[in-house]
Design a protein around this motif. Sequence first.
Motif, PDB file in Angstrom:
ATOM      1  N   PHE A 105     -17.036 -64.422  -5.024  1.00  0.00           N
ATOM      2  CA  PHE A 105     -16.270 -63.122  -4.969  1.00  0.00           C
ATOM      3  C   PHE A 105     -17.195 -61.907  -5.493  1.00  0.00           C
ATOM      4  O   PHE A 105     -16.462 -60.930  -5.946  1.00  0.00           O
ATOM      5  CB  PHE A 105     -15.189 -63.349  -6.023  1.00  0.00           C
ATOM      6  CG  PHE A 105     -13.775 -64.176  -5.063  1.00  0.00           C
ATOM      7  CD1 PHE A 105     -13.004 -63.396  -4.321  1.00  0.00           C
ATOM      8  CD2 PHE A 105     -13.926 -65.348  -5.076  1.00  0.00           C
ATOM      9  CE1 PHE A 105     -12.220 -64.188  -3.529  1.00  0.00           C
ATOM     10  CE2 PHE A 105     -13.083 -66.352  -4.600  1.00  0.00           C
ATOM     11  CZ  PHE A 105     -12.021 -65.534  -3.697  1.00  0.00           C
ATOM     12  N   ASP A 106     -18.370 -62.030  -5.517  1.00  0.00           N
ATOM     13  CA  ASP A 106     -19.245 -60.981  -6.143  1.00  0.00           C
ATOM     14  C   ASP A 106     -19.519 -59.982  -5.175  1.00  0.00           C
ATOM     15  O   ASP A 106     -19.727 -58.713  -5.785  1.00  0.00           O
ATOM     16  CB  ASP A 106     -20.749 -61.623  -6.244  1.00  0.00           C
ATOM     17  CG  ASP A 106     -20.804 -62.593  -7.349  1.00  0.00           C
ATOM     18  OD1 ASP A 106     -19.886 -62.731  -8.065  1.00  0.00           O
ATOM     19  OD2 ASP A 106     -21.797 -63.114  -7.398  1.00  0.00           O
ATOM     20  N   LYS A 107     -19.425 -59.942  -3.854  1.00  0.00           N
ATOM     21  CA  LYS A 107     -19.356 -58.915  -2.749  1.00  0.00           C
ATOM     22  C   LYS A 107     -18.582 -59.254  -1.678  1.00  0.00           C
ATOM     23  O   LYS A 107     -18.183 -60.352  -1.617  1.00  0.00           O
ATOM     24  CB  LYS A 107     -20.717 -58.521  -2.268  1.00  0.00           C
ATOM     25  CG  LYS A 107     -21.817 -59.767  -1.942  1.00  0.00           C
ATOM     26  CD  LYS A 107     -23.144 -59.248  -1.767  1.00  0.00           C
ATOM     27  CE  LYS A 107     -23.820 -60.177  -1.509  1.00  0.00           C
ATOM     28  NZ  LYS A 107     -25.248 -59.680  -1.062  1.00  0.00           N
ATOM     29  N   ALA A 108     -18.119 -58.052  -0.889  1.00  0.00           N
ATOM     30  CA  ALA A 108     -17.012 -58.298   0.321  1.00  0.00           C
ATOM     31  C   ALA A 108     -17.455 -59.257   1.159  1.00  0.00           C
ATOM     32  O   ALA A 108     -16.878 -59.924   1.781  1.00  0.00           O
ATOM     33  CB  ALA A 108     -16.800 -56.844   0.492  1.00  0.00           C
ATOM     34  N   SER A 109     -18.687 -59.204   1.538  1.00  0.00           N
ATOM     35  CA  SER A 109     -19.226 -60.275   2.520  1.00  0.00           C
ATOM     36  C   SER A 109     -19.219 -61.616   2.459  1.00  0.00           C
ATOM     37  O   SER A 109     -18.899 -62.577   3.194  1.00  0.00           O
ATOM     38  CB  SER A 109     -20.752 -59.912   2.875  1.00  0.00           C
ATOM     39  OG  SER A 109     -21.461 -60.162   1.970  1.00  0.00           O
ATOM     40  N   LYS A 110     -19.114 -61.875   1.077  1.00  0.00           N
ATOM     41  CA  LYS A 110     -18.897 -63.211   0.786  1.00  0.00           C
ATOM     42  C   LYS A 110     -17.455 -63.967   0.380  1.00  0.00           C
ATOM     43  O   LYS A 110     -17.022 -65.070   0.472  1.00  0.00           O
ATOM     44  CB  LYS A 110     -19.567 -63.670  -0.756  1.00  0.00           C
ATOM     45  CG  LYS A 110     -21.000 -63.494  -0.598  1.00  0.00           C
ATOM     46  CD  LYS A 110     -21.635 -63.971  -2.238  1.00  0.00           C
ATOM     47  CE  LYS A 110     -23.052 -64.171  -2.146  1.00  0.00           C
ATOM     48  NZ  LYS A 110     -23.420 -64.355  -3.257  1.00  0.00           N
ATOM     49  N   VAL A 111     -16.407 -62.772   0.635  1.00  0.00           N
ATOM     50  CA  VAL A 111     -15.025 -63.140   0.626  1.00  0.00           C
ATOM     51  C   VAL A 111     -14.448 -63.818   1.604  1.00  0.00           C
ATOM     52  O   VAL A 111     -13.914 -64.756   1.708  1.00  0.00           O
ATOM     53  CB  VAL A 111     -14.215 -61.822   0.124  1.00  0.00           C
ATOM     54  CG1 VAL A 111     -12.652 -62.246   0.266  1.00  0.00           C
ATOM     55  CG2 VAL A 111     -14.504 -61.395  -1.076  1.00  0.00           C
ATOM     56  N   LEU A 112     -15.048 -63.623   2.898  1.00  0.00           N
ATOM     57  CA  LEU A 112     -14.515 -64.275   4.210  1.00  0.00           C
ATOM     58  C   LEU A 112     -14.581 -65.677   4.080  1.00  0.00           C
ATOM     59  O   LEU A 112     -13.892 -66.534   4.408  1.00  0.00           O
ATOM     60  CB  LEU A 112     -15.119 -63.251   5.332  1.00  0.00           C
ATOM     61  CG  LEU A 112     -14.465 -63.928   6.737  1.00  0.00           C
ATOM     62  CD1 LEU A 112     -12.978 -63.851   6.714  1.00  0.00           C
ATOM     63  CD2 LEU A 112     -15.410 -63.431   7.918  1.00  0.00           C
ATOM     64  N   PRO A 113     -16.078 -66.160   4.000  1.00  0.00           N
ATOM     65  CA  PRO A 113     -16.174 -67.599   4.108  1.00  0.00           C
ATOM     66  C   PRO A 113     -15.455 -68.093   2.800  1.00  0.00           C
ATOM     67  O   PRO A 113     -14.865 -69.348   3.080  1.00  0.00           O
ATOM     68  CB  PRO A 113     -17.975 -68.028   3.737  1.00  0.00           C
ATOM     69  CG  PRO A 113     -18.331 -66.476   3.451  1.00  0.00           C
ATOM     70  CD  PRO A 113     -17.430 -65.301   3.758  1.00  0.00           C
ATOM     71  N   ALA A 114     -15.233 -67.548   1.769  1.00  0.00           N
ATOM     72  CA  ALA A 114     -14.381 -68.314   0.740  1.00  0.00           C
ATOM     73  C   ALA A 114     -13.158 -68.428   1.230  1.00  0.00           C
ATOM     74  O   ALA A 114     -12.303 -69.500   1.003  1.00  0.00           O
ATOM     75  CB  ALA A 114     -14.464 -67.353  -0.606  1.00  0.00           C
ATOM     76  N   ALA A 115     -12.392 -67.387   1.765  1.00  0.00           N
ATOM     77  CA  ALA A 115     -11.022 -67.486   2.299  1.00  0.00           C
ATOM     78  C   ALA A 115     -11.012 -68.728   3.276  1.00  0.00           C
ATOM     79  O   ALA A 115      -9.903 -69.176   3.277  1.00  0.00           O
ATOM     80  CB  ALA A 115     -10.655 -66.217   2.960  1.00  0.00           C
ATOM     81  N   LEU A 116     -12.041 -68.797   4.239  1.00  0.00           N
ATOM     82  CA  LEU A 116     -12.066 -69.839   5.168  1.00  0.00           C
ATOM     83  C   LEU A 116     -11.737 -71.302   4.537  1.00  0.00           C
ATOM     84  O   LEU A 116     -11.056 -72.142   4.848  1.00  0.00           O
ATOM     85  CB  LEU A 116     -13.106 -69.722   5.873  1.00  0.00           C
ATOM     86  CG  LEU A 116     -13.676 -70.807   7.064  1.00  0.00           C
ATOM     87  CD1 LEU A 116     -12.154 -71.005   8.089  1.00  0.00           C
ATOM     88  CD2 LEU A 116     -14.674 -70.656   7.595  1.00  0.00           C
ATOM     89  N   VAL A 117     -12.533 -71.386   3.320  1.00  0.00           N
ATOM     90  CA  VAL A 117     -12.566 -72.774   2.701  1.00  0.00           C
ATOM     91  C   VAL A 117     -11.282 -73.024   1.956  1.00  0.00           C
ATOM     92  O   VAL A 117     -10.761 -74.041   1.937  1.00  0.00           O
ATOM     93  CB  VAL A 117     -13.742 -72.780   1.654  1.00  0.00           C
ATOM     94  CG1 VAL A 117     -13.706 -74.121   0.655  1.00  0.00           C
ATOM     95  CG2 VAL A 117     -15.128 -72.751   2.110  1.00  0.00           C
ATOM     96  N   ILE A 118     -10.680 -71.637   1.357  1.00  0.00           N
ATOM     97  CA  ILE A 118      -9.405 -71.897   0.837  1.00  0.00           C
ATOM     98  C   ILE A 118      -8.236 -72.112   1.486  1.00  0.00           C
ATOM     99  O   ILE A 118      -7.465 -73.086   1.564  1.00  0.00           O
ATOM    100  CB  ILE A 118      -9.260 -70.638  -0.105  1.00  0.00           C
ATOM    101  CG1 ILE A 118     -10.203 -70.607  -1.271  1.00  0.00           C
ATOM    102  CG2 ILE A 118      -7.720 -70.660  -0.651  1.00  0.00           C
ATOM    103  CD1 ILE A 118     -10.550 -69.057  -1.944  1.00  0.00           C
TER     104      ILE A 118
END
Length: 199
Positions: A105-118
Amino acid sequence: MEAKNENHSMWKFRLTAATMTLIPAAVGINYVAKAFAEGLKLPVWLGSLGTFLASMLAGPVAGAISGFINNIIYGLTLSPISTVYCLTSIGIGLAVGILYEKGYFDKASKVLPAALVIALVSAVISTPLNVIFWGGQTGIAWGDALFAYMTAHHVSIWIASFADEFVLDLLDKVIVAYLAYLIYKQMPKRLVFFFKGNR
Protein backbone atom coordinates in the motif's frame (compact mmCIF):
# COMPACT_ATOMS: atom_id res chain seq x y z
CA MET A 1 17.44 -9.37 12.17
CA GLU A 2 15.59 -6.21 11.19
CA ALA A 3 13.00 -8.19 9.19
CA LYS A 4 12.29 -10.35 12.25
CA ASN A 5 11.69 -7.26 14.36
CA GLU A 6 9.32 -5.85 11.74
CA ASN A 7 7.48 -9.16 11.58
CA HIS A 8 7.21 -9.27 15.37
CA SER A 9 5.89 -5.69 15.39
CA MET A 10 3.28 -6.58 12.76
CA TRP A 11 1.66 -9.17 15.05
CA LYS A 12 1.88 -7.09 18.21
CA PHE A 13 -1.50 -6.08 19.57
CA ARG A 14 -2.14 -4.10 22.71
CA LEU A 15 -5.51 -2.84 23.87
CA THR A 16 -4.37 0.76 24.19
CA ALA A 17 -6.44 3.94 24.05
CA ALA A 18 -5.46 4.16 20.38
CA THR A 19 -6.80 0.71 19.45
CA MET A 20 -9.88 1.16 21.65
CA THR A 21 -10.64 4.26 19.60
CA LEU A 22 -9.72 2.77 16.24
CA ILE A 23 -11.65 -0.52 16.41
CA PRO A 24 -15.11 1.03 17.09
CA ALA A 25 -14.40 3.64 14.40
CA ALA A 26 -13.47 0.89 11.91
CA VAL A 27 -16.59 -1.09 12.83
CA GLY A 28 -18.69 2.05 12.27
CA ILE A 29 -17.11 2.66 8.85
CA ASN A 30 -17.73 -0.97 7.84
CA TYR A 31 -21.34 -0.82 9.06
CA VAL A 32 -22.23 2.43 7.28
CA ALA A 33 -20.45 1.46 4.04
CA LYS A 34 -22.17 -1.94 3.89
CA ALA A 35 -25.59 -0.48 4.73
CA PHE A 36 -25.04 2.15 2.02
CA ALA A 37 -24.15 -0.51 -0.58
CA GLU A 38 -27.11 -2.71 0.39
CA GLY A 39 -29.51 0.23 0.48
CA LEU A 40 -28.56 1.29 -3.04
CA LYS A 41 -28.37 -2.36 -4.17
CA LEU A 42 -24.83 -1.85 -5.47
CA PRO A 43 -23.07 -4.86 -7.04
CA VAL A 44 -20.46 -4.73 -4.25
CA TRP A 45 -20.46 -4.93 -0.44
CA LEU A 46 -17.99 -2.18 0.64
CA GLY A 47 -18.23 -3.59 4.19
CA SER A 48 -14.50 -4.07 4.70
CA LEU A 49 -13.34 -0.45 4.30
CA GLY A 50 -12.92 0.02 8.06
CA THR A 51 -11.17 -3.36 8.31
CA PHE A 52 -8.64 -2.25 5.67
CA LEU A 53 -7.95 1.02 7.50
CA ALA A 54 -7.62 -0.66 10.91
CA SER A 55 -5.18 -3.24 9.50
CA MET A 56 -3.10 -0.54 7.82
CA LEU A 57 -2.98 1.66 10.92
CA ALA A 58 -2.73 -0.85 13.76
CA GLY A 59 -1.80 -4.20 12.22
CA PRO A 60 -3.57 -7.39 11.08
CA VAL A 61 -4.92 -8.36 14.51
CA ALA A 62 -6.73 -5.01 14.94
CA GLY A 63 -8.14 -5.34 11.42
CA ALA A 64 -9.31 -8.91 12.04
CA ILE A 65 -11.02 -7.90 15.30
CA SER A 66 -12.73 -4.94 13.58
CA GLY A 67 -14.06 -7.13 10.79
CA PHE A 68 -15.25 -9.84 13.17
CA ILE A 69 -17.11 -7.41 15.45
CA ASN A 70 -18.74 -5.67 12.50
CA ASN A 71 -20.13 -8.91 11.08
CA ILE A 72 -21.60 -9.86 14.45
CA ILE A 73 -23.22 -6.44 15.00
CA TYR A 74 -24.44 -6.16 11.41
CA GLY A 75 -25.88 -9.65 11.61
CA LEU A 76 -27.72 -8.87 14.84
CA THR A 77 -29.17 -5.57 13.57
CA LEU A 78 -29.62 -5.49 9.80
CA SER A 79 -28.81 -8.77 8.09
CA PRO A 80 -28.52 -12.16 9.88
CA ILE A 81 -26.68 -13.52 6.83
CA SER A 82 -23.72 -11.28 7.68
CA THR A 83 -22.88 -13.12 10.91
CA VAL A 84 -21.79 -16.23 9.01
CA TYR A 85 -19.07 -14.27 7.25
CA CYS A 86 -17.17 -13.14 10.34
CA LEU A 87 -14.54 -15.75 9.38
CA THR A 88 -14.12 -14.06 6.01
CA SER A 89 -13.65 -10.69 7.71
CA ILE A 90 -10.93 -12.13 9.94
CA GLY A 91 -9.13 -13.43 6.83
CA ILE A 92 -9.44 -10.05 5.10
CA GLY A 93 -8.07 -8.20 8.13
CA LEU A 94 -5.08 -10.51 8.38
CA ALA A 95 -4.37 -10.38 4.63
CA VAL A 96 -4.54 -6.57 4.48
CA GLY A 97 -2.25 -6.18 7.50
CA ILE A 98 0.35 -8.57 6.09
CA LEU A 99 0.28 -6.99 2.61
CA TYR A 100 0.51 -3.51 4.10
CA GLU A 101 3.63 -4.50 6.05
CA LYS A 102 5.10 -5.96 2.84
CA GLY A 103 4.75 -2.54 1.18
CA TYR A 104 1.75 -3.20 -1.06
CA PHE A 105 0.00 0.00 0.00
CA ASP A 106 3.03 2.25 -0.47
CA LYS A 107 1.99 3.38 -3.94
CA ALA A 108 -1.07 3.11 -6.18
CA SER A 109 0.49 0.64 -8.63
CA LYS A 110 0.95 -1.96 -5.87
CA VAL A 111 -2.63 -1.73 -4.59
CA LEU A 112 -4.12 -3.73 -7.49
CA PRO A 113 -2.09 -6.93 -6.89
CA ALA A 114 -2.82 -6.57 -3.15
CA ALA A 115 -6.56 -6.33 -3.89
CA LEU A 116 -6.30 -9.46 -6.07
CA VAL A 117 -4.72 -11.45 -3.23
CA ILE A 118 -7.27 -10.16 -0.69
CA ALA A 119 -10.13 -11.04 -3.06
CA LEU A 120 -8.71 -14.55 -3.43
CA VAL A 121 -8.46 -14.97 0.36
CA SER A 122 -12.02 -13.71 0.76
CA ALA A 123 -13.39 -16.01 -1.95
CA VAL A 124 -11.59 -19.10 -0.62
CA ILE A 125 -13.08 -18.59 2.86
CA SER A 126 -16.54 -17.51 1.67
CA THR A 127 -17.15 -20.21 -0.93
CA PRO A 128 -17.69 -23.11 1.54
CA LEU A 129 -19.98 -20.84 3.59
CA ASN A 130 -21.98 -19.97 0.46
CA VAL A 131 -22.34 -23.66 -0.45
CA ILE A 132 -23.30 -24.74 3.09
CA PHE A 133 -25.77 -21.96 3.86
CA TRP A 134 -27.06 -20.59 0.54
CA GLY A 135 -26.68 -23.35 -2.02
CA GLY A 136 -23.56 -21.71 -3.45
CA GLN A 137 -24.98 -18.27 -4.23
CA THR A 138 -23.91 -14.85 -2.91
CA GLY A 139 -27.14 -12.85 -3.04
CA ILE A 140 -25.70 -10.35 -5.56
CA ALA A 141 -27.71 -10.65 -8.78
CA TRP A 142 -25.01 -10.53 -11.45
CA GLY A 143 -22.69 -12.90 -9.58
CA ASP A 144 -25.57 -15.30 -9.05
CA ALA A 145 -26.40 -15.07 -12.76
CA LEU A 146 -22.90 -16.41 -13.48
CA PHE A 147 -23.48 -19.17 -10.91
CA ALA A 148 -26.81 -20.11 -12.55
CA TYR A 149 -25.22 -20.15 -16.01
CA MET A 150 -22.34 -22.38 -14.88
CA THR A 151 -24.51 -24.86 -12.95
CA ALA A 152 -26.94 -25.03 -15.89
CA HIS A 153 -23.95 -26.14 -17.97
CA HIS A 154 -23.10 -28.87 -15.45
CA VAL A 155 -20.15 -27.11 -13.83
CA SER A 156 -19.47 -28.29 -10.25
CA ILE A 157 -21.37 -26.28 -7.63
CA TRP A 158 -18.03 -25.60 -5.87
CA ILE A 159 -16.40 -24.14 -8.98
CA ALA A 160 -19.53 -22.17 -9.88
CA SER A 161 -19.83 -20.84 -6.34
CA PHE A 162 -16.15 -19.84 -6.25
CA ALA A 163 -16.50 -18.04 -9.59
CA ASP A 164 -19.63 -16.24 -8.36
CA GLU A 165 -17.85 -15.14 -5.17
CA PHE A 166 -14.51 -14.28 -6.77
CA VAL A 167 -15.83 -11.98 -9.53
CA LEU A 168 -17.76 -10.01 -6.89
CA ASP A 169 -14.88 -10.02 -4.43
CA LEU A 170 -12.45 -8.83 -7.07
CA LEU A 171 -14.56 -5.78 -7.94
CA ASP A 172 -15.37 -5.09 -4.28
CA LYS A 173 -11.81 -5.43 -2.98
CA VAL A 174 -10.29 -3.34 -5.79
CA ILE A 175 -12.72 -0.50 -5.00
CA VAL A 176 -12.24 -0.82 -1.23
CA ALA A 177 -8.45 -1.16 -1.48
CA TYR A 178 -8.12 2.04 -3.51
CA LEU A 179 -10.56 3.89 -1.25
CA ALA A 180 -8.56 2.80 1.81
CA TYR A 181 -5.30 3.76 0.10
CA LEU A 182 -6.61 7.25 -0.77
CA ILE A 183 -8.03 7.82 2.74
CA TYR A 184 -4.81 6.59 4.36
CA LYS A 185 -2.66 8.88 2.20
CA GLN A 186 -4.77 11.88 3.22
CA MET A 187 -4.47 11.18 6.95
CA PRO A 188 -2.30 13.57 8.97
CA LYS A 189 1.12 12.04 9.68
CA ARG A 190 0.60 12.70 13.39
CA LEU A 191 -2.52 10.50 13.39
CA VAL A 192 -0.75 7.66 11.57
CA PHE A 193 2.18 7.79 13.99
CA PHE A 194 -0.24 7.87 16.93
CA PHE A 195 -1.61 4.43 16.01
CA LYS A 196 1.70 2.94 14.91
CA GLY A 197 3.49 4.21 18.01
CA ASN A 198 1.00 2.36 20.19
CA ARG A 199 1.71 -1.05 18.68
